[in-house]
Write a protein that holds these residues in place. Structure first.
Motif, PDB file in Angstrom:
ATOM      1  N   VAL A   1     -11.113 -41.007  30.327  1.00 21.84           N
ATOM      2  CA  VAL A   1     -12.032 -40.212  31.146  1.00 21.84           C
ATOM      3  C   VAL A   1     -13.172 -39.787  30.244  1.00 21.84           C
ATOM      4  CG1 VAL A   1     -12.292 -38.049  32.413  1.00 21.84           C
ATOM      5  CG2 VAL A   1     -10.247 -39.445  32.739  1.00 21.84           C
ATOM      6  N   PRO A   2     -14.424 -40.110  30.607  1.00 25.59           N
ATOM      7  CA  PRO A   2     -14.812 -40.790  31.842  1.00 25.59           C
ATOM      8  C   PRO A   2     -14.420 -42.265  31.803  1.00 25.59           C
ATOM      9  CG  PRO A   2     -16.728 -40.404  30.457  1.00 25.59           C
ATOM     10  CD  PRO A   2     -15.568 -39.743  29.781  1.00 25.59           C
ATOM     11  N   GLY A   3     -14.281 -42.829  32.983  1.00 26.07           N
ATOM     12  CA  GLY A   3     -13.884 -44.224  33.106  1.00 26.07           C
ATOM     13  C   GLY A   3     -13.655 -44.563  34.552  1.00 26.07           C
ATOM     14  N   CYS A   4     -12.882 -45.637  34.777  1.00 25.87           N
ATOM     15  CA  CYS A   4     -12.556 -46.032  36.151  1.00 25.87           C
ATOM     16  C   CYS A   4     -11.191 -46.693  36.173  1.00 25.87           C
ATOM     17  CB  CYS A   4     -13.632 -46.947  36.735  1.00 25.87           C
ATOM     18  SG  CYS A   4     -13.632 -48.614  36.075  1.00 25.87           S
ATOM     19  N   VAL A   5     -10.641 -46.792  37.350  1.00 29.14           N
ATOM     20  CA  VAL A   5      -9.289 -47.314  37.485  1.00 29.14           C
ATOM     21  C   VAL A   5      -9.200 -48.780  37.047  1.00 29.14           C
ATOM     22  CG1 VAL A   5      -9.448 -48.002  39.925  1.00 29.14           C
ATOM     23  CG2 VAL A   5      -7.244 -47.320  38.958  1.00 29.14           C
ATOM     24  N   HIS A   6     -10.264 -49.547  37.265  1.00 26.57           N
ATOM     25  CA  HIS A   6     -10.230 -50.963  36.871  1.00 26.57           C
ATOM     26  C   HIS A   6     -10.053 -51.113  35.357  1.00 26.57           C
ATOM     27  CE1 HIS A   6     -12.063 -51.169  40.849  1.00 26.57           C
ATOM     28  NE2 HIS A   6     -11.593 -52.400  40.909  1.00 26.57           N
ATOM     29  N   THR A   7     -10.814 -50.353  34.583  1.00 27.36           N
ATOM     30  CA  THR A   7     -10.683 -50.460  33.129  1.00 27.36           C
ATOM     31  C   THR A   7      -9.363 -49.858  32.650  1.00 27.36           C
ATOM     32  OG1 THR A   7     -12.021 -48.464  32.874  1.00 27.36           O
ATOM     33  CG2 THR A   7     -13.159 -50.583  32.673  1.00 27.36           C
ATOM     34  N   ASP A   8      -8.873 -48.827  33.347  1.00 21.62           N
ATOM     35  CA  ASP A   8      -7.566 -48.275  32.981  1.00 21.62           C
ATOM     36  C   ASP A   8      -6.441 -49.263  33.273  1.00 21.62           C
ATOM     37  OD1 ASP A   8      -8.611 -45.904  31.993  1.00 21.62           O
ATOM     38  OD2 ASP A   8      -8.526 -44.912  33.941  1.00 21.62           O
ATOM     39  N   LEU A   9      -6.518 -49.942  34.399  1.00 17.23           N
ATOM     40  CA  LEU A   9      -5.521 -50.974  34.715  1.00 17.23           C
ATOM     41  C   LEU A   9      -5.566 -52.095  33.677  1.00 17.23           C
ATOM     42  CD1 LEU A   9      -6.036 -51.155  38.578  1.00 17.23           C
ATOM     43  CD2 LEU A   9      -3.910 -50.489  37.429  1.00 17.23           C
ATOM     44  N   LEU A  10      -6.759 -52.492  33.304  1.00 18.17           N
ATOM     45  CA  LEU A  10      -6.932 -53.572  32.330  1.00 18.17           C
ATOM     46  C   LEU A  10      -6.423 -53.162  30.955  1.00 18.17           C
ATOM     47  CD1 LEU A  10      -8.023 -56.434  31.894  1.00 18.17           C
ATOM     48  CD2 LEU A  10     -10.256 -55.408  31.408  1.00 18.17           C
ATOM     49  N   SER A  11      -6.774 -51.966  30.495  1.00 18.37           N
ATOM     50  CA  SER A  11      -6.354 -51.541  29.153  1.00 18.37           C
ATOM     51  C   SER A  11      -4.848 -51.322  29.059  1.00 18.37           C
ATOM     52  CB  SER A  11      -7.110 -50.287  28.719  1.00 18.37           C
ATOM     53  OG  SER A  11      -6.759 -49.200  29.517  1.00 18.37           O
ATOM     54  N   ASN A  12      -4.188 -51.074  30.182  1.00 17.59           N
ATOM     55  CA  ASN A  12      -2.728 -50.933  30.199  1.00 17.59           C
ATOM     56  C   ASN A  12      -2.022 -52.241  30.538  1.00 17.59           C
ATOM     57  OD1 ASN A  12      -1.771 -47.966  29.834  1.00 17.59           O
ATOM     58  ND2 ASN A  12      -3.677 -47.836  31.001  1.00 17.59           N
ATOM     59  N   LYS A  13      -2.805 -53.336  30.567  1.00 14.47           N
ATOM     60  CA  LYS A  13      -2.276 -54.685  30.832  1.00 14.47           C
ATOM     61  C   LYS A  13      -1.552 -54.783  32.176  1.00 14.47           C
ATOM     62  CE  LYS A  13      -1.848 -55.809  25.894  1.00 14.47           C
ATOM     63  NZ  LYS A  13      -3.134 -55.375  25.613  1.00 14.47           N
ATOM     64  N   LEU A  14      -2.073 -54.050  33.167  1.00  8.53           N
ATOM     65  CA  LEU A  14      -1.495 -54.074  34.511  1.00  8.53           C
ATOM     66  C   LEU A  14      -2.211 -55.066  35.419  1.00  8.53           C
ATOM     67  CD1 LEU A  14      -0.992 -50.234  34.898  1.00  8.53           C
ATOM     68  CD2 LEU A  14       0.756 -51.955  34.384  1.00  8.53           C
ATOM     69  N   ILE A  15      -3.382 -55.527  34.968  1.00  8.07           N
ATOM     70  CA  ILE A  15      -4.115 -56.575  35.675  1.00  8.07           C
ATOM     71  C   ILE A  15      -4.652 -57.556  34.643  1.00  8.07           C
ATOM     72  CG2 ILE A  15      -4.767 -55.151  37.660  1.00  8.07           C
ATOM     73  CD1 ILE A  15      -7.594 -54.909  36.371  1.00  8.07           C
ATOM     74  N   GLU A  16      -4.972 -58.752  35.125  1.00 12.11           N
ATOM     75  CA  GLU A  16      -5.606 -59.765  34.275  1.00 12.11           C
ATOM     76  C   GLU A  16      -7.095 -59.462  34.174  1.00 12.11           C
ATOM     77  OE1 GLU A  16      -3.996 -62.253  32.667  1.00 12.11           O
ATOM     78  OE2 GLU A  16      -2.101 -61.466  33.443  1.00 12.11           O
ATOM     79  N   ASP A  17      -7.744 -60.035  33.186  1.00 14.84           N
ATOM     80  CA  ASP A  17      -9.175 -59.850  32.996  1.00 14.84           C
ATOM     81  C   ASP A  17      -9.924 -60.339  34.235  1.00 14.84           C
ATOM     82  OD1 ASP A  17     -11.839 -59.879  32.265  1.00 14.84           O
ATOM     83  OD2 ASP A  17     -11.508 -60.906  30.361  1.00 14.84           O
ATOM     84  N   PRO A  18     -10.620 -59.444  34.946  1.00 14.15           N
ATOM     85  CA  PRO A  18     -11.306 -59.845  36.179  1.00 14.15           C
ATOM     86  C   PRO A  18     -12.477 -60.787  35.938  1.00 14.15           C
ATOM     87  CG  PRO A  18     -11.831 -57.577  35.638  1.00 14.15           C
ATOM     88  CD  PRO A  18     -10.782 -58.027  34.671  1.00 14.15           C
ATOM     89  N   PHE A  19     -12.945 -60.889  34.704  1.00 14.09           N
ATOM     90  CA  PHE A  19     -14.085 -61.757  34.398  1.00 14.09           C
ATOM     91  C   PHE A  19     -13.653 -63.150  33.954  1.00 14.09           C
ATOM     92  CE2 PHE A  19     -15.520 -57.370  33.631  1.00 14.09           C
ATOM     93  CZ  PHE A  19     -16.468 -57.313  34.640  1.00 14.09           C
ATOM     94  N   TYR A  20     -12.367 -63.409  33.982  1.00 19.53           N
ATOM     95  CA  TYR A  20     -11.867 -64.724  33.598  1.00 19.53           C
ATOM     96  C   TYR A  20     -11.570 -65.535  34.851  1.00 19.53           C
ATOM     97  CZ  TYR A  20      -8.982 -68.323  31.443  1.00 19.53           C
ATOM     98  OH  TYR A  20      -8.469 -69.522  31.037  1.00 19.53           O
ATOM     99  N   ARG A  21     -12.183 -66.687  34.921  1.00 18.03           N
ATOM    100  CA  ARG A  21     -12.014 -67.619  36.036  1.00 18.03           C
ATOM    101  C   ARG A  21     -12.115 -66.900  37.378  1.00 18.03           C
ATOM    102  NH1 ARG A  21      -7.865 -72.278  33.975  1.00 18.03           N
ATOM    103  NH2 ARG A  21      -9.170 -72.874  32.210  1.00 18.03           N
ATOM    104  N   LEU A  22     -11.102 -67.053  38.232  1.00 17.72           N
ATOM    105  CA  LEU A  22     -11.139 -66.460  39.567  1.00 17.72           C
ATOM    106  C   LEU A  22     -10.239 -65.227  39.688  1.00 17.72           C
ATOM    107  CD1 LEU A  22     -11.082 -69.756  41.683  1.00 17.72           C
ATOM    108  CD2 LEU A  22     -13.043 -68.326  41.098  1.00 17.72           C
ATOM    109  N   ASN A  23      -9.927 -64.619  38.561  1.00 17.83           N
ATOM    110  CA  ASN A  23      -9.037 -63.451  38.584  1.00 17.83           C
ATOM    111  C   ASN A  23      -9.536 -62.341  39.497  1.00 17.83           C
ATOM    112  OD1 ASN A  23      -7.273 -64.642  36.825  1.00 17.83           O
ATOM    113  ND2 ASN A  23      -7.882 -63.445  35.049  1.00 17.83           N
ATOM    114  N   GLU A  24     -10.851 -62.201  39.602  1.00 14.35           N
ATOM    115  CA  GLU A  24     -11.389 -61.124  40.429  1.00 14.35           C
ATOM    116  C   GLU A  24     -10.883 -61.204  41.867  1.00 14.35           C
ATOM    117  OE1 GLU A  24     -15.638 -59.195  41.830  1.00 14.35           O
ATOM    118  OE2 GLU A  24     -15.621 -61.142  40.854  1.00 14.35           O
ATOM    119  N   GLN A  25     -10.712 -62.396  42.370  1.00 15.37           N
ATOM    120  CA  GLN A  25     -10.217 -62.561  43.746  1.00 15.37           C
ATOM    121  C   GLN A  25      -8.839 -61.934  43.932  1.00 15.37           C
ATOM    122  OE1 GLN A  25     -10.340 -66.723  44.631  1.00 15.37           O
ATOM    123  NE2 GLN A  25     -12.551 -66.735  44.963  1.00 15.37           N
TER     124      GLN A  25
END
Length: 173
Positions: free
Chosen positions: A42-66
């Protein structure tokens, strides 16, 4: 940035003394209702928190954002436990200053509601002296899904707006 403002009258003068304490450390986040807490920035956002805790894949890699279109359709909670020294409660005014809660958020201090925010583009200052206690205090923020709340608002119109709305295969609600 979330700041807590402590101020008190100086005994020898009529000037106000102000002490700023930033509450940007020791935050945790969770999907609302899951009770599984992870470290947050904080400050921050849930997307970066999910990413830094390895709960989601990198959204900027291939089609991960979908595959991550579900994130904005969930409610998220953030909490911080902080200590208030007893002598600080002798201050005349104690305020919480929120600078940008995105967007729909309910704020609780020691499990008591203190704010319902509905605008990211403003700050919110609250007098909280009467709600603080000496020792540990908990500040919790429940962020409501703007997508789900927006969908409810659209339904109130009773007709389809002539603008496009993302209901793609991966973005559909």
């Amino acid at each position: 940035v979330i700041l807590i403002l402590f101020s008190c009258q100086k005994p020898q003068s009529k000037q106000m003394e102000t002490l700023l304490v930033e509450l940007n450390q020791n935050w945790f986040f969770s999907e609302a209702g899951s009770n599984q807490w992870y470290p947050a920035a904080v400050p921050g956002c849930v997307h970066t928190d999910l990413l830094s805790n390895k709960l989601i894949e990198d959204p900027f890699y291939r089609l991960n954002e979908q595959d991550l279109q579900w994130i904005d359709k969930k409610n998220w909670e953030y909490k911080n436990i902080f200590t208030v020294p007893e002598n600080l409660l002798e201050s005349e005014h104690i305020e919480l200053d929120f600078e940008g809660l995105d967007t729909y958020a309910d704020v609780f201090l020691n499990n008591e509601p203190i704010l319902h925010a509905d605008n990211m583009f403003r700050s919110w200052k609250l007098q909280v002296k009467d709600r603080l206690k000496p020792g540990e205090n908990e500040l919790r923020i429940l962020f409501h899904s703007p997508t789900l709340l927006g969908e409810k608002e659209l339904e109130k119109f009773g007709y389809q707006l002539p603008a496009s709305y993302d209901k793609s295969e991966h973005g559909e609600m």
